[in-house]
Design a protein around this motif. Structure first.
Motif, PDB file in Angstrom:
ATOM      1  N   UNK A 350       1.324  -1.394  -0.131  1.00  0.00           N
ATOM      2  CA  UNK A 350      -0.234  -0.162  -0.039  1.00  0.00           C
ATOM      3  C   UNK A 350       0.908   1.454  -0.654  1.00  0.00           C
ATOM      4  N   UNK A 351      -0.057   2.778  -0.686  1.00  0.00           N
ATOM      5  CA  UNK A 351       1.037   3.512  -0.120  1.00  0.00           C
ATOM      6  C   UNK A 351      -0.321   4.629   0.180  1.00  0.00           C
ATOM      7  N   UNK A 352      -0.196   5.158   0.946  1.00  0.00           N
ATOM      8  CA  UNK A 352      -0.868   6.524   1.920  1.00  0.00           C
ATOM      9  C   UNK A 352      -0.406   7.567   1.581  1.00  0.00           C
ATOM     10  N   UNK A 353      -0.916   8.048   1.338  1.00  0.00           N
ATOM     11  CA  UNK A 353      -0.494  10.317   1.279  1.00  0.00           C
ATOM     12  C   UNK A 353      -1.408  11.160   2.463  1.00  0.00           C
ATOM     13  N   UNK A 354      -0.482  11.543   2.813  1.00  0.00           N
ATOM     14  CA  UNK A 354      -1.363  12.828   3.482  1.00  0.00           C
ATOM     15  C   UNK A 354      -0.854  14.424   3.515  1.00  0.00           C
ATOM     16  N   UNK A 355      -2.134  14.877   2.511  1.00  0.00           N
ATOM     17  CA  UNK A 355      -1.498  16.137   2.246  1.00  0.00           C
ATOM     18  C   UNK A 355      -1.983  17.303   2.805  1.00  0.00           C
ATOM     19  N   UNK A 356      -1.244  18.719   3.272  1.00  0.00           N
ATOM     20  CA  UNK A 356      -1.943  19.414   3.981  1.00  0.00           C
ATOM     21  C   UNK A 356      -2.305  21.323   3.070  1.00  0.00           C
ATOM     22  N   UNK A 357      -2.942  21.857   3.442  1.00  0.00           N
ATOM     23  CA  UNK A 357      -3.838  22.536   2.614  1.00  0.00           C
ATOM     24  C   UNK A 357      -2.870  23.211   1.876  1.00  0.00           C
ATOM     25  N   UNK A 358      -1.680  23.030   2.315  1.00  0.00           N
ATOM     26  CA  UNK A 358      -0.576  24.120   1.449  1.00  0.00           C
ATOM     27  C   UNK A 358       0.920  23.036   2.069  1.00  0.00           C
ATOM     28  N   UNK A 359       1.464  23.432   1.499  1.00  0.00           N
ATOM     29  CA  UNK A 359       3.103  22.639   1.544  1.00  0.00           C
ATOM     30  C   UNK A 359       3.316  21.631   0.738  1.00  0.00           C
ATOM     31  N   UNK A 360       4.647  20.171   1.417  1.00  0.00           N
ATOM     32  CA  UNK A 360       4.736  19.689   0.919  1.00  0.00           C
ATOM     33  C   UNK A 360       4.031  18.042   1.889  1.00  0.00           C
ATOM     34  N   UNK A 361       4.470  17.377   1.183  1.00  0.00           N
ATOM     35  CA  UNK A 361       2.637  15.719   1.795  1.00  0.00           C
ATOM     36  C   UNK A 361       3.947  14.954   2.219  1.00  0.00           C
ATOM     37  N   UNK A 362       3.206  14.428   3.350  1.00  0.00           N
ATOM     38  CA  UNK A 362       3.571  13.012   3.589  1.00  0.00           C
ATOM     39  C   UNK A 362       3.627  11.827   3.434  1.00  0.00           C
ATOM     40  N   UNK A 363       4.386  10.374   3.000  1.00  0.00           N
ATOM     41  CA  UNK A 363       3.877   9.940   2.171  1.00  0.00           C
ATOM     42  C   UNK A 363       4.413   8.200   3.163  1.00  0.00           C
ATOM     43  N   UNK A 364       3.546   7.665   3.153  1.00  0.00           N
ATOM     44  CA  UNK A 364       3.986   6.273   4.133  1.00  0.00           C
ATOM     45  C   UNK A 364       3.799   5.067   3.018  1.00  0.00           C
ATOM     46  N   UNK A 365       5.359   3.864   2.849  1.00  0.00           N
ATOM     47  CA  UNK A 365       4.617   2.963   1.746  1.00  0.00           C
ATOM     48  C   UNK A 365       4.564   1.601   3.243  1.00  0.00           C
ATOM     49  N   UNK A 366       3.579   0.732   2.904  1.00  0.00           N
ATOM     50  CA  UNK A 366       3.447  -0.758   4.218  1.00  0.00           C
ATOM     51  C   UNK A 366       2.895  -1.648   2.892  1.00  0.00           C
ATOM     52  N   UNK A 367       3.581  -2.456   4.142  1.00  0.00           N
ATOM     53  CA  UNK A 367       3.521  -3.830   3.616  1.00  0.00           C
ATOM     54  C   UNK A 367       2.683  -5.167   4.611  1.00  0.00           C
ATOM     55  N   UNK A 368       2.185  -5.993   3.999  1.00  0.00           N
ATOM     56  CA  UNK A 368       1.320  -6.275   5.209  1.00  0.00           C
ATOM     57  C   UNK A 368       1.203  -8.587   4.676  1.00  0.00           C
ATOM     58  N   UNK A 369       1.922  -8.731   5.300  1.00  0.00           N
ATOM     59  CA  UNK A 369       1.463 -10.610   4.924  1.00  0.00           C
ATOM     60  C   UNK A 369       1.393 -10.824   6.354  1.00  0.00           C
ATOM     61  N   UNK A 370       0.278 -12.230   6.212  1.00  0.00           N
ATOM     62  CA  UNK A 370       0.145 -12.244   7.199  1.00  0.00           C
ATOM     63  C   UNK A 370      -0.718 -13.910   7.018  1.00  0.00           C
ATOM     64  N   UNK A 371      -2.087 -14.001   8.071  1.00  0.00           N
ATOM     65  CA  UNK A 371      -3.556 -14.625   7.330  1.00  0.00           C
ATOM     66  C   UNK A 371      -4.650 -14.338   8.500  1.00  0.00           C
ATOM     67  N   UNK A 372      -5.903 -14.606   8.446  1.00  0.00           N
ATOM     68  CA  UNK A 372      -7.062 -15.093   9.083  1.00  0.00           C
ATOM     69  C   UNK A 372      -7.900 -16.172   9.017  1.00  0.00           C
ATOM     70  N   UNK A 373      -8.436 -16.482  10.269  1.00  0.00           N
ATOM     71  CA  UNK A 373      -9.252 -17.884  10.448  1.00  0.00           C
ATOM     72  C   UNK A 373     -10.319 -17.312  11.113  1.00  0.00           C
ATOM     73  N   UNK A 374     -11.597 -17.600  10.281  1.00  0.00           N
ATOM     74  CA  UNK A 374     -12.746 -17.830  10.757  1.00  0.00           C
ATOM     75  C   UNK A 374     -13.696 -18.992  11.252  1.00  0.00           C
ATOM     76  N   UNK A 375     -14.198 -18.873  12.524  1.00  0.00           N
ATOM     77  CA  UNK A 375     -14.336 -20.078  12.991  1.00  0.00           C
ATOM     78  C   UNK A 375     -15.892 -20.243  13.738  1.00  0.00           C
TER      79      UNK A 375
END
Length: 375
Positions: A350-375
């Motif tokens: 994933x890639x997340x970007x946060x923009x202010x009203x004016x000025x430069x952006x903040x950026x976050x790169x993310x990775x997620x690996x795993x699993x889920x079980x329903x019972x």
């Protein structure tokens, strides 16, 4: 309606598999026990401006937990949860009760989550096909419910915001596509189902937002859904008055419109929320600002066991001063593999970007690996 089982069914629909709770008989009551357990290895890397104010998901403070990068092994968007349900029929009335108790995987130390309990549901219902259904107790809200249940990242992580994943969960597209549906004490009424049409209205216990309080009147929420061949459409709304010092109070108003369709292996969906005071993560947290949330998603059932997905979301605010948050956006690509009918393995980037009203952006790169079980 059993919201937890509905959530499980809708979640598993993203992979094409089903889970089965244990059903017991206790006198005239049918008791069901089921749950969710999940864990994800996530890694985030933050860059760009760190002057974006408000709930800037891509900032080092939130996205990376105060550092340039952060590794967490914790829950995805869903908590670990154990849910007990009970239902019976008496004097022509269907009666049900649900209690859900959850817990988080990760924390900032090795002790805290030993006593950190997340209770999201505790309610009972009564009604029948002719009179409709009344619900009393604590449950998820209506506004945003269809959006999050249809979000492919519900069984994954979406935006793996470290500040929330430690001690709780990741955010999926909360704050970058829709406002969290929330959990409220509530009195709700669902009309009798007619064909593919369903509708619910609810009075919610009013919530506070910082120095603003919901004091004298309940929050109102409503949701109507119509199903048709190959898809469904929905319309929702919510409203609450916030009172504050020095005339800072305001009335939160929001509307929501969305639709999803399936054509063979292809699934498409879109959800739009707009209003004033909706909040980035939760009701009123951004004050009396106009806001638009948009989520777009496409999935492809590549094989019987493998689903691929891509979704993009944005939460955008109007007005504000230079450093205030203007928008959070998140783009997530995911692979969801049904190892068995109960276990799904997940990989997301994933890639997340946060923009202010004016000025430069903040950026976050993310990775997620795993699993889920329903019972």
């Amino acid at each position: 309606m059993n919201t937890t089982r509905t959530l499980i069914a809708a979640t598993l629909a993203t992979t094409g598999f089903a889970a089965h709770a244990a059903d017991l008989k206790a006198g005239e009551w049918d008791i069901g026990i089921g749950g969710i357990v999940n864990a994800y290895y996530t890694h985030t890397r933050c860059s760009g401006s760190q002057t974006v104010g408000g709930v800037a998901l891509a900032s080092k403070a939130l996205g990376c937990g105060g550092t340039d990068g952060r590794t967490v092994i914790g829950n995805g968007l869903l908590p670990n949860a154990l849910t007990t349900t009970a239902k019976t029929r008496q004097d022509g009335i269907d009666i049900g009760a649900t209690l859900m108790i959850g817990a988080a995987v990760a924390s900032g130390d090795a002790i805290s989550n030993n006593n950190n309990v997340d209770v999201r549901q505790g309610f009972f219902t009564f009604g029948n096909a002719d009179m409709g259904t009344v619900k009393l107790g604590r449950d998820y809200g209506l506004f945003g419910k269809t959006a999050i249940l249809g979000d492919m990242t519900l069984i994954g992580a979406g935006a793996p915001v470290s500040a929330t994943q430690r001690n709780r969960v990741t955010l999926g597209h909360i704050g970058s596509g829709y406002t969290y549906l929330g959990t409220y004490g509530q009195l709700a009424y669902s009309l009798p189902t007619s064909g593919g049409f369903r509708a619910t209205v609810a009075l919610m216990s009013p919530v506070d937002a910082g120095t603003l309080v919901g004091r004298n009147s309940p929050q109102l929420q409503a949701l109507a859904t119509v199903e048709f061949g190959g898809g469904k459409a929905w319309l929702g709304a919510k409203s609450q008055k916030f009172e504050g010092p020095a005339n800072t109070g305001f009335t939160m108003n929001g509307v929501e419109l969305g639709a999803s369709v399936t054509a063979g292996a292809l699934g498409l969906s879109a959800n739009l929320q707009t209003g004033k005071g909706l909040g980035v993560l939760t009701d009123g947290d951004s004050g009396n600002r106009k806001q638009t949330n948009l989520l777009l998603q496409a999935t492809w059932q590549a094989t019987a066991k493998t689903k691929l997905g891509l979704n993009w979301g944005e939460s955008k605010l109007k007005d504000g001063v230079a450093s205030d948050l203007r928008s959070n956006t998140n783009l997530t690509a995911g692979l969801y593999y049904g190892l068995t009918k109960s276990v799904t393995l997940v990989g997301e980037v994933s890639r997340t970007t946060s923009k202010p009203v004016s000025g430069s952006d903040a950026k976050m790169s993310g990775v997620a690996l795993g699993g889920i079980v329903f019972f």
